[in-house]
Design a protein around this motif. Structure first.
Motif, short mmCIF file in Angstrom:
data_model
loop_
_atom_site.label_atom_id
_atom_site.label_comp_id
_atom_site.label_asym_id
_atom_site.label_seq_id
_atom_site.Cartn_x
_atom_site.Cartn_y
_atom_site.Cartn_z
N GLU A 396 0.84 -1.21 0.00
CA GLU A 396 0.00 0.00 0.00
C GLU A 396 0.87 1.25 0.00
OE1 GLU A 396 -2.95 -0.57 3.14
OE2 GLU A 396 -4.31 -1.46 1.64
N ALA A 397 2.01 1.18 0.71
CA ALA A 397 2.92 2.33 0.69
C ALA A 397 3.44 2.56 -0.72
CB ALA A 397 4.08 2.08 1.65
N GLU A 398 3.72 1.43 -1.41
CA GLU A 398 4.23 1.53 -2.78
C GLU A 398 3.18 2.11 -3.72
OE1 GLU A 398 5.87 -1.74 -5.87
OE2 GLU A 398 6.59 -1.89 -3.83
N LYS A 399 1.94 1.65 -3.51
CA LYS A 399 0.85 2.14 -4.36
C LYS A 399 0.51 3.60 -4.01
CE LYS A 399 -4.03 1.57 -5.47
NZ LYS A 399 -5.34 1.22 -4.89
N GLY A 400 0.64 3.93 -2.73
CA GLY A 400 0.32 5.29 -2.30
C GLY A 400 -1.11 5.46 -1.85
N SER A 401 -1.85 4.37 -1.80
CA SER A 401 -3.23 4.42 -1.30
C SER A 401 -3.63 2.99 -0.92
CB SER A 401 -4.18 4.98 -2.37
OG SER A 401 -4.16 4.15 -3.51
N PRO A 402 -4.72 2.85 -0.16
CA PRO A 402 -5.13 1.49 0.24
C PRO A 402 -5.45 0.61 -0.97
CG PRO A 402 -6.33 3.16 1.49
CD PRO A 402 -5.60 3.88 0.39
N LEU A 403 -5.21 -0.69 -0.82
CA LEU A 403 -5.56 -1.63 -1.88
C LEU A 403 -7.07 -1.85 -1.89
CD1 LEU A 403 -2.80 -4.40 -1.42
CD2 LEU A 403 -2.80 -2.48 -3.03
N THR A 404 -7.63 -1.99 -3.08
CA THR A 404 -9.04 -2.37 -3.19
C THR A 404 -9.15 -3.85 -2.82
OG1 THR A 404 -8.84 -3.10 -5.47
CG2 THR A 404 -9.32 -0.76 -5.12
N PRO A 405 -10.38 -4.33 -2.55
CA PRO A 405 -10.51 -5.77 -2.25
C PRO A 405 -9.93 -6.64 -3.37
CG PRO A 405 -12.55 -4.61 -1.75
CD PRO A 405 -11.64 -3.62 -2.40
N ARG A 406 -10.13 -6.25 -4.63
CA ARG A 406 -9.59 -7.03 -5.75
C ARG A 406 -8.07 -6.99 -5.75
NH1 ARG A 406 -8.53 -11.10 -8.60
NH2 ARG A 406 -7.93 -10.72 -10.77
N GLU A 407 -7.50 -5.81 -5.46
CA GLU A 407 -6.04 -5.70 -5.43
C GLU A 407 -5.44 -6.51 -4.29
OE1 GLU A 407 -5.56 -1.27 -7.46
OE2 GLU A 407 -5.83 -1.46 -5.30
N LEU A 408 -6.17 -6.58 -3.19
CA LEU A 408 -5.71 -7.39 -2.07
C LEU A 408 -5.69 -8.87 -2.47
CD1 LEU A 408 -4.77 -7.14 0.82
CD2 LEU A 408 -7.16 -7.42 1.56
N GLU A 409 -6.72 -9.25 -3.22
CA GLU A 409 -6.81 -10.63 -3.71
C GLU A 409 -5.63 -10.93 -4.66
OE1 GLU A 409 -10.80 -12.92 -5.09
OE2 GLU A 409 -10.13 -11.38 -6.45
N ILE A 410 -5.34 -9.98 -5.54
CA ILE A 410 -4.20 -10.15 -6.46
C ILE A 410 -2.91 -10.30 -5.67
CG2 ILE A 410 -2.77 -8.97 -8.20
CD1 ILE A 410 -5.39 -7.73 -9.30
N LEU A 411 -2.75 -9.44 -4.65
CA LEU A 411 -1.55 -9.50 -3.82
C LEU A 411 -1.41 -10.88 -3.17
CD1 LEU A 411 0.87 -8.46 -2.18
CD2 LEU A 411 -0.76 -7.44 -0.56
N GLU A 412 -2.51 -11.37 -2.61
CA GLU A 412 -2.44 -12.66 -1.91
C GLU A 412 -2.13 -13.80 -2.88
OE1 GLU A 412 -6.11 -12.55 0.20
OE2 GLU A 412 -5.26 -11.30 1.81
N THR A 413 -2.76 -13.77 -4.05
CA THR A 413 -2.49 -14.80 -5.05
C THR A 413 -1.02 -14.77 -5.46
OG1 THR A 413 -4.73 -14.57 -5.88
CG2 THR A 413 -3.15 -15.64 -7.34
N ARG A 414 -0.51 -13.56 -5.70
CA ARG A 414 0.88 -13.43 -6.14
C ARG A 414 1.88 -13.81 -5.05
NH1 ARG A 414 2.07 -9.03 -10.68
NH2 ARG A 414 0.53 -9.89 -12.09
N ALA A 415 1.57 -13.44 -3.81
CA ALA A 415 2.49 -13.78 -2.73
C ALA A 415 2.56 -15.30 -2.58
CB ALA A 415 2.03 -13.12 -1.43
N ALA A 416 1.40 -15.95 -2.71
CA ALA A 416 1.39 -17.42 -2.62
C ALA A 416 2.17 -18.01 -3.79
CB ALA A 416 -0.06 -17.93 -2.63
N ALA A 417 2.01 -17.42 -4.98
CA ALA A 417 2.73 -17.91 -6.16
C ALA A 417 4.24 -17.72 -5.97
CB ALA A 417 2.25 -17.20 -7.41
#
Ligand code: ZN
Ligand code: ZN
Length: 542
Positions: A396-417
């Motif tokens: 979120e610091a990198e993005k500069g704003s809070p992640l949307t629910p979809r972006e959070l989902e993308i983050l979790e999928t990618r972190a697991a990958a």
């Protein structure tokens, strides 16, 4: 993706899209290319307003022909038997060997967003009698089919050969039988010991009605019969089958000359090559679809198959390489371009369609998906190795704003990958251990210019620390340029100071995965500088 949209625009009237597969053994990742292409054709047709039926056949009346797939005690009994009649070789509750393996590929397809309207099983279709008219035609026109085999494929069958395999009434094998006579209602068949090398027939012979599941058509004829039976209008197939004299040409000729119907439109597609070397050895991993699907999320798998046109060979070698991170980076580049952001390098025509068709759901809002914030895979691969990092906060610091629910989902999928990739495929250079306790002794070798670079880096971080990997990377280049230090030597300084080795992952991401205060302190300490300036005399090696 112009090819799929062009195909969709070139046809008129309702379409039936079909493919089928023999449920034997493990699904190779390369064999997912056909289903993905098929799925995109269906999506393109439907987007064009064309009523479309998507069928997928399970060719489970094909004979078992690979010993290695059977437990030793089952070899003698089941080689040559239809896959649908072979018992499951694993005690996990499937009705047959075929059901077990078909379920595996059906699940894999579903995970990739590939959901045919209907799976049909040839072991269910034959007993209904639906294939009987085609069996009759094939037998009546056996001479035409023999001629097609001779003409198209240069395969010569004796004049008594008939295009049918009876399921032996005595031993149950279908791969060992040959039909030599047809009287209009019954066929005469022999179950021969030496018809094929991989299975031994029992020697039984006799007259039998070939209908309602008592026999099956040979593959080329069965394929053409499926087209007639289901009204198939489009069926892509692999380059290996699409060659001159190959299976497709034989089946096309049978469709025209025996069943009197135009064959479906073909979209011939090339192979996906997995780096042949060591795929099955180093970590016990192979090119099995489920293994790669366990690491690479579905949208990137779809993208892997779609970023190149069907007629191009795909090279993909995840073992010990950065092929997986590069696949993510390329996906992100397509996403950025689709969202109208500037990207480096060339893009193929129709890149936005490639991106849209890579999405899991056919109903996804491609524009919104493209605009979503995606942390770089390489960056995440470092962050997940850094103890105590709050991933969400960092991104979120990198993005500069809070992640949307979809972006959070993308983050979790990618972190697991990223974790799965590090575990399964990553090269050693991607695995990092940050030397947190103290400046590594390896940093004692730093030269004066590298120390100056680190000292200036510490200065700049103290005033304003970057947040994103890209900003860190830019800062490194800026300081290196200002201090007249070649970037290669600047990167080496960072790796030695933080990782105790002269190379490593992208330095910007490495620093972005660490606390800025730690970066500042370590850079300063490793530089050997004091408030008074550079060290008067460099330690040994400097
Ligand atoms: Zn099973
Ligand atoms: Zn037999």
């Amino acid at each position: 993706m112009d090819w799929a949209d062009e195909l969709a625009a070139s046809v008129s009237g309702p379409q039936v899209v079909n493919d089928s597969k023999t449920p034997s053994g493990t699904v190779h990742v390369g064999s997912l290319r056909g289903p993905v292409i098929l799925d995109v054709i269906v999506r393109a047709l439907r987007a064009n307003g064309t009523p479309t039926t998507y069928l997928y056949g399970v060719d489970d009346m094909d004979p078992m022909d690979a010993q290695a797939l059977l437990t030793p005690d089952a070899v003698e009994r089941y080689m040559g038997v239809p896959l649908a009649h072979v018992p499951d070789q694993e005690a996990d509750g499937h009705a047959s060997y075929a059901r077990h393996h078909a379920e595996a590929f059906i699940e894999t397809f579903a995970g990739l967003g590939i959901r045919p309207d209907r799976y049909y099983w040839m072991s269910d279709i034959y007993p209904t009698g639906d294939v009987d008219p085609y069996i009759r035609l094939a037998l009546d026109r056996a001479d035409v089919i023999r001629d097609i085999y001779r003409r198209v494929a240069n395969v010569r069958h004796p004049d008594t050969w008939h295009p049918l395999s009876v399921v032996c009434e005595n031993c149950g094998r279908v791969g060992t039988t040959i039909v030599t006579k047809w009287d209009g209602e019954r066929v005469y068949y022999e179950c021969r010991a030496d018809l094929v090398t991989w299975a031994r027939g029992c020697g039984h012979s006799g007259w039998v009605s070939p209908f309602r599941g008592a026999a099956k058509l040979p593959w080329n004829v069965e394929w053409a019969a499926q087209w007639s039976l289901f009204g198939v209008t489009i069926e892509p197939c692999g380059k290996d089958l699409s060659t001159a004299g190959g299976s497709r040409e034989r089946s096309d000729a049978i469709a025209r000359e025996v069943f009197e119907r135009e064959p479906p439109i073909n979209v011939a597609y090339e192979f996906l090559n997995i780096g042949g070397r060591k795929m099955s050895t180093s970590k016990g991993r192979g090119a099995a679809a489920h293994e790669i699907v366990d690491v690479v999320p579905p949208e990137q798998i779809r993208f892997l198959f779609l970023r190149q046109r069907p007629n191009q060979v795909i090279e993909f070698d995840p073992e010990g390489t950065d092929a997986v991170p590069r696949l993510f980076d390329e996906f992100d580049r397509f996403a950025d371009a689709t969202a109208g952001r500037d990207v480096r390098g060339d893009l193929p025509p129709g890149f936005d369609r490639v991106f849209a068709y890579s999405l899991l759901s056919p109903d996804a809002d491609a524009e919104a998906e493209a605009a979503a914030f995606r942390p770089a895979f390489g960056h995440l691969a470092l962050l997940v190795q850094s103890p105590g990092v709050d991933l969400r906060q960092r991104i979120e610091a990198e993005k500069g704003s809070p992640l949307t629910p979809r972006e959070l989902e993308i983050l979790e999928t990618r972190a697991a990958a990223a974790r799965a990739w590090l575990d399964a495929y990553a090269p050693e250079s991607a695995r990092i251990v940050v030397r947190r306790e103290a400046v590594p002794s390896e940093a004692g070798d730093l030269h004066a210019d590298q120390r100056r670079f680190l000292a200036k880096l510490a200065d700049r971080v103290a005033s304003a620390a970057p947040t994103s990997g890209d900003d860190w990377q830019t800062l490194i280049f800026d300081i290196a340029r200002a201090e007249d230090v070649p970037p290669r030597r600047a990167f080496e300084a960072i790796y030695l100071a933080f990782l105790a080795r002269p190379n490593g992952p992208r330095a910007g991401w490495l620093l972005a995965s660490l606390d800025a205060s730690f970066v500042r302190e370590r850079a300063w300490e490793a530089s050997g500088w004091t408030a008074a300036g550079p060290p008067a005399r460099l330690p040994v090696g400097g």
